[in-house]
Motif scaffolding. Structure first.
Motif, mmCIF file in Angstrom:
data_model
loop_
_atom_site.group_PDB
_atom_site.id
_atom_site.type_symbol
_atom_site.label_atom_id
_atom_site.label_comp_id
_atom_site.label_asym_id
_atom_site.label_seq_id
_atom_site.Cartn_x
_atom_site.Cartn_y
_atom_site.Cartn_z
ATOM 1 N N GLY A 15 -4.824 -3.941 -16.327
ATOM 2 C CA GLY A 15 -3.697 -4.693 -16.869
ATOM 3 C C GLY A 15 -2.465 -3.840 -17.149
ATOM 4 N N LYS A 16 -2.409 -2.627 -16.626
ATOM 5 C CA LYS A 16 -1.313 -1.693 -16.927
ATOM 6 C C LYS A 16 -0.267 -1.613 -15.812
ATOM 7 C CE LYS A 16 -4.352 1.063 -19.782
ATOM 8 N NZ LYS A 16 -5.048 2.340 -19.939
ATOM 9 N N GLU A 17 -0.403 -2.452 -14.793
ATOM 10 C CA GLU A 17 0.550 -2.428 -13.701
ATOM 11 C C GLU A 17 1.917 -2.970 -14.144
ATOM 12 O OE1 GLU A 17 -1.405 -6.449 -13.510
ATOM 13 O OE2 GLU A 17 -2.061 -4.420 -13.921
ATOM 14 N N GLN A 28 3.833 -0.907 -9.720
ATOM 15 C CA GLN A 28 3.612 0.512 -9.973
ATOM 16 C C GLN A 28 2.576 0.639 -11.083
ATOM 17 O OE1 GLN A 28 6.674 3.258 -11.753
ATOM 18 N NE2 GLN A 28 6.766 3.858 -9.590
ATOM 19 N N LEU A 29 1.691 1.599 -10.904
ATOM 20 C CA LEU A 29 0.614 1.833 -11.863
ATOM 21 C C LEU A 29 0.532 3.320 -12.147
ATOM 22 C CD1 LEU A 29 -1.888 0.697 -13.390
ATOM 23 C CD2 LEU A 29 -3.192 1.133 -11.299
ATOM 24 N N LYS A 30 0.529 3.682 -13.420
ATOM 25 C CA LYS A 30 0.380 5.083 -13.822
ATOM 26 C C LYS A 30 -1.042 5.300 -14.301
ATOM 27 C CE LYS A 30 5.196 5.715 -14.975
ATOM 28 N NZ LYS A 30 6.192 6.086 -15.986
ATOM 29 N N LEU A 31 -1.695 6.299 -13.729
ATOM 30 C CA LEU A 31 -3.074 6.620 -14.054
ATOM 31 C C LEU A 31 -3.158 8.033 -14.596
ATOM 32 C CD1 LEU A 31 -4.566 5.333 -10.695
ATOM 33 C CD2 LEU A 31 -4.718 4.163 -12.881
ATOM 34 N N GLN A 32 -3.993 8.237 -15.591
ATOM 35 C CA GLN A 32 -4.227 9.581 -16.106
ATOM 36 C C GLN A 32 -5.095 10.351 -15.120
ATOM 37 O OE1 GLN A 32 -2.764 11.035 -18.730
ATOM 38 N NE2 GLN A 32 -1.597 9.142 -18.832
ATOM 39 N N GLU A 61 2.986 4.407 -1.799
ATOM 40 C CA GLU A 61 3.440 5.726 -2.261
ATOM 41 C C GLU A 61 2.543 6.227 -3.383
ATOM 42 O OE1 GLU A 61 7.454 7.799 -4.154
ATOM 43 O OE2 GLU A 61 7.529 5.729 -3.472
ATOM 44 N N LEU A 62 2.242 7.523 -3.350
ATOM 45 C CA LEU A 62 1.493 8.194 -4.413
ATOM 46 C C LEU A 62 2.293 9.406 -4.858
ATOM 47 C CD1 LEU A 62 -2.233 8.388 -3.278
ATOM 48 C CD2 LEU A 62 -1.295 7.029 -5.124
ATOM 49 N N SER A 63 2.339 9.600 -6.173
ATOM 50 C CA SER A 63 2.982 10.789 -6.731
ATOM 51 C C SER A 63 2.007 11.423 -7.711
ATOM 52 C CB SER A 63 4.280 10.383 -7.438
ATOM 53 O OG SER A 63 4.855 11.485 -8.078
ATOM 54 N N LEU A 64 1.717 12.699 -7.520
ATOM 55 C CA LEU A 64 0.787 13.432 -8.379
ATOM 56 C C LEU A 64 1.557 14.532 -9.086
ATOM 57 C CD1 LEU A 64 -2.020 13.890 -5.714
ATOM 58 C CD2 LEU A 64 -1.949 12.149 -7.472
ATOM 59 N N LYS A 65 1.659 14.436 -10.418
ATOM 60 C CA LYS A 65 2.324 15.495 -11.169
ATOM 61 C C LYS A 65 1.957 15.389 -12.642
ATOM 62 C CE LYS A 65 6.661 12.990 -11.744
ATOM 63 N NZ LYS A 65 8.094 13.004 -11.534
ATOM 64 N N GLU A 66 1.956 16.534 -13.286
ATOM 65 C CA GLU A 66 1.699 16.627 -14.729
ATOM 66 C C GLU A 66 0.450 15.860 -15.151
ATOM 67 O OE1 GLU A 66 5.373 15.481 -16.599
ATOM 68 O OE2 GLU A 66 6.456 17.150 -15.681
ATOM 69 N N GLU A 67 -0.647 16.052 -14.389
ATOM 70 C CA GLU A 67 -1.941 15.418 -14.668
ATOM 71 C C GLU A 67 -1.859 13.895 -14.725
ATOM 72 O OE1 GLU A 67 -4.266 17.274 -17.707
ATOM 73 O OE2 GLU A 67 -3.476 19.254 -17.200
ATOM 74 N N THR A 69 -1.109 10.305 -12.007
ATOM 75 C CA THR A 69 -0.883 9.724 -10.689
ATOM 76 C C THR A 69 -0.022 8.489 -10.858
ATOM 77 O OG1 THR A 69 -3.044 10.476 -9.917
ATOM 78 C CG2 THR A 69 -1.998 8.715 -8.658
ATOM 79 N N ILE A 70 1.050 8.414 -10.083
ATOM 80 C CA ILE A 70 1.887 7.219 -10.057
ATOM 81 C C ILE A 70 1.667 6.567 -8.700
ATOM 82 C CG2 ILE A 70 4.212 6.275 -10.189
ATOM 83 C CD1 ILE A 70 4.918 8.798 -11.886
#
Length: 82
Positions: A15-17, A28-32, A61-67, A69-70
């Protein structure tokens, strides 16, 4: 020391999208942590681990940074309206 990474075949939103384009159904979804998904191929979307599929998405699109994932994805089909 290695970096932990998860290889995913199902997108769980919890439910965080966040909708970023309603006309094209882009979310867009941000994952730890770091997560890898197949790009440009339909994958299942679920709200939580033990729930039924709610639809199909294509990761664009995937973005991996600062621990973190976007993940930007397009919803391509919906299993139900709820």
């Amino acid at each position: 020391m290695g970096t932990p990474i998860n290889f995913e075949t199902v997108l769980r939103t919890e439910g965080k999208e966040k909708r970023i384009d309603s006309k094209e159904n882009i979310f867009q979804l941000k994952l730890q942590g770091y997560h890898l998904f197949p790009l440009h191929q339909p994958i299942d979307i679920k709200r939580a681990k033990d729930t039924d599929e709610i639809g199909k998405a294509i990761i664009v699109e995937l973005s991996l940074k600062e621990e973190q994932t976007i993940c930007t994805y397009q919803l391509v089909s919906l299993s139900s309206v709820n």
